[in-house]
Structure formats: structure tokens, C-alpha cells
Design a protein around this motif. Structure first.
Motif, short mmCIF file in Angstrom:
data_model
loop_
_atom_site.label_atom_id
_atom_site.label_comp_id
_atom_site.label_asym_id
_atom_site.label_seq_id
_atom_site.Cartn_x
_atom_site.Cartn_y
_atom_site.Cartn_z
N UNK A 289 0.82 -1.21 0.00
CA UNK A 289 0.00 0.00 0.00
C UNK A 289 0.85 1.26 0.00
N UNK A 290 2.05 1.19 0.56
CA UNK A 290 2.92 2.37 0.59
C UNK A 290 3.42 2.73 -0.80
N UNK A 291 3.47 1.75 -1.71
CA UNK A 291 3.93 1.99 -3.08
C UNK A 291 2.71 2.19 -3.97
N UNK A 292 1.94 3.22 -3.70
CA UNK A 292 0.67 3.41 -4.40
C UNK A 292 0.75 4.34 -5.61
N UNK A 293 1.87 5.02 -5.78
CA UNK A 293 2.01 5.94 -6.91
C UNK A 293 2.00 5.16 -8.24
N UNK A 294 1.51 5.79 -9.29
CA UNK A 294 1.51 5.17 -10.60
C UNK A 294 2.82 5.48 -11.32
N UNK A 295 3.90 5.01 -10.72
CA UNK A 295 5.22 5.22 -11.30
C UNK A 295 5.87 3.86 -11.53
N UNK A 296 6.86 3.87 -12.38
CA UNK A 296 7.57 2.62 -12.70
C UNK A 296 8.25 2.07 -11.44
N UNK A 297 8.82 2.93 -10.65
CA UNK A 297 9.51 2.52 -9.42
C UNK A 297 8.55 1.84 -8.46
N UNK A 298 7.39 2.47 -8.23
CA UNK A 298 6.41 1.88 -7.32
C UNK A 298 5.83 0.58 -7.88
N UNK A 299 5.68 0.51 -9.19
CA UNK A 299 5.19 -0.73 -9.80
C UNK A 299 6.16 -1.87 -9.54
N UNK A 300 7.46 -1.59 -9.68
CA UNK A 300 8.47 -2.61 -9.39
C UNK A 300 8.43 -3.01 -7.91
N UNK A 301 8.27 -2.02 -7.03
CA UNK A 301 8.18 -2.33 -5.60
C UNK A 301 6.98 -3.22 -5.31
N UNK A 302 5.82 -2.88 -5.89
CA UNK A 302 4.61 -3.70 -5.66
C UNK A 302 4.83 -5.12 -6.14
N UNK A 303 5.42 -5.27 -7.32
CA UNK A 303 5.68 -6.60 -7.86
C UNK A 303 6.66 -7.37 -6.96
N UNK A 304 7.68 -6.69 -6.47
CA UNK A 304 8.65 -7.32 -5.58
C UNK A 304 8.00 -7.79 -4.28
N UNK A 305 7.18 -6.92 -3.68
CA UNK A 305 6.47 -7.30 -2.45
C UNK A 305 5.55 -8.49 -2.70
N UNK A 306 4.91 -8.49 -3.83
CA UNK A 306 4.00 -9.58 -4.18
C UNK A 306 4.78 -10.89 -4.32
N UNK A 307 5.94 -10.86 -4.94
CA UNK A 307 6.77 -12.06 -5.07
C UNK A 307 7.24 -12.55 -3.71
N UNK A 308 7.63 -11.62 -2.83
CA UNK A 308 8.02 -12.01 -1.48
C UNK A 308 6.86 -12.66 -0.74
N UNK A 309 5.66 -12.14 -0.92
CA UNK A 309 4.46 -12.70 -0.30
C UNK A 309 4.22 -14.12 -0.81
N UNK A 310 4.32 -14.32 -2.13
CA UNK A 310 4.13 -15.66 -2.69
C UNK A 310 5.19 -16.62 -2.19
N UNK A 311 6.43 -16.17 -2.09
CA UNK A 311 7.51 -17.02 -1.61
C UNK A 311 7.24 -17.44 -0.16
N UNK A 312 6.75 -16.51 0.67
CA UNK A 312 6.42 -16.85 2.06
C UNK A 312 5.29 -17.87 2.11
N UNK A 313 4.29 -17.70 1.26
CA UNK A 313 3.18 -18.68 1.23
C UNK A 313 3.68 -20.07 0.85
N UNK A 314 4.55 -20.13 -0.14
CA UNK A 314 5.09 -21.43 -0.59
C UNK A 314 5.92 -22.07 0.51
N UNK A 315 6.74 -21.27 1.20
CA UNK A 315 7.54 -21.81 2.29
C UNK A 315 6.66 -22.37 3.40
N UNK A 316 5.61 -21.64 3.75
CA UNK A 316 4.67 -22.13 4.77
C UNK A 316 3.98 -23.41 4.32
N UNK A 317 3.60 -23.47 3.06
CA UNK A 317 2.93 -24.66 2.53
C UNK A 317 3.86 -25.87 2.59
#
Length: 165
Positions: free
Chosen positions: A2-30
Motif C-alpha cells: 500500500x505504501x507503493x501506491x504511486x503510478x510510477x515505474x519505481x512503485x510498480x516494481x516495488x509492488x511486484x517485488x512485495x508480491x513475489x516475497x508474499x508468494x515465496x512466504x506462502x510457498x515456504x509455509x505450505x
């Protein structure tokens, strides 16, 4: 995220990175909750299919088996041994066979100059192409092209006899 809410390329990369970290954590828990037997390992055939697909799309380019193995995510020796088990030849031999079949098709069905055929199947040096073609077919590209009419005639003749009998 949510902190990376700007419609900029930098924030888009941050959102994608956070999302990948979230998926990685889910897979590790699974993985922690599932028994080890449930985890999948890929058999060599999967890598071989990927390699064959890659080669069929890139045979016109300079294909290095090390780079192909890196692209697929395995080491070269594993890819080569898996390829030999599944296909009966090395990835390099498969590449050359594919190039020679494509070259034979171009020589039979087009009027492209031999150097253009060589380029079209991944050889920048016509001499190297001609040597390899002769090695695989026991005939030069020029001689192969000159037999074009005879091969077509024989094929038609054979087909004609097959229909009567």
C-alpha cells in the motif's frame, strides 16, 4: 504494498517485488505443512521438451548448449545425459539434425542461393554449412538441389504405382 501506491515505474516494481516475497512466504509455509513426499521434482523429460522447443524456435541463431542449459535452469551435463536418454542423441546433434532437415527442405522447395539457405538455418559460413551438409547427407547442397526434379519425379511415380496396386 500500500505504501507503493504511486503510478510510477519505481512503485510498480516495488509492488511486484512485495508480491513475489508474499508468494515465496506462502510457498515456504505450505512446504512446512505438507509431507516431503508431496513435493514435486521434475524428471529429465520436462527439461528435454523445453530444450527441444527452444532449439526449434532458435535453430537459425548461434545456440550454445551451456546457454540453453542455463536458460532451462539445469547444468549442461544433466541436460545432455537427459537428452541422450530421451532422444538418443545430444542436444548439439539434435540441433544439427534439425538444421540439416530445414536446409534440405529449403533446397528442395525454394530457389534461395546456398549461402542464404546456410544463413537461414544458422550457419554464417557457407563452407562450414556445406561440409556439415555433406557429412549428414553424403552429398553437397548443390548436388542435392540438382536432384530435386528427379526426387519429385520418383516420389510421384511411386505414389502413382501405389494407387494402381
Amino acid at each position: 504494498i500500500l505504501a507503493a501506491h504511486q503510478l510510477s515505474y519505481t512503485d510498480e516494481l516495488k509492488r511486484n517485488g512485495y508480491l513475489m516475497l508474499f508468494f515465496a512466504a506462502l510457498i515456504e509455509d505450505y512446504k512446512k505443512t505438507e509431507p516431503a513426499a508431496q513435493q514435486h521434482s521434475y524428471p529429465g523429460g520436462v527439461y528435454v521438451r523445453h530444450a527441444m522447443e527452444y532449439i526449434s524456435h532458435h535453430y537459425q541463431e548461434k545456440v550454445k548448449i551451456n546457454e540453453l542449459a542455463d536458460y532451462i535452469g539445469v547444468n549442461r551435463s544433466y541436460l545432455t545425459s537427459s537428452f541422450k536418454k530421451a532422444v538418443g542423441c545430444s542436444p548439439q546433434e539434435y540441433l544439427v539434425n534439425l538444421r540439416m532437415e530445414k536446409a534440405k527442405n529449403l533446397l528442395k522447395n525454394t530457389d534461395m542461393p546456398i549461402n542464404a539457405v546456410a544463413e537461414a538455418v544458422g550457419y554464417s559460413d557457407q563452407l562450414a554449412f556445406s561440409k556439415m551438409f555433406r557429412l549428414y547427407t553424403n552429398i553437397s547442397p548443390k548436388a542435392f538441389r540438382q536432384t530435386k526434379e528427379e526426387l519429385v519425379f520418383e516420389n510421384r511415380k511411386g505414389a502413382f504405382h501405389g494407387e494402381i496396386g
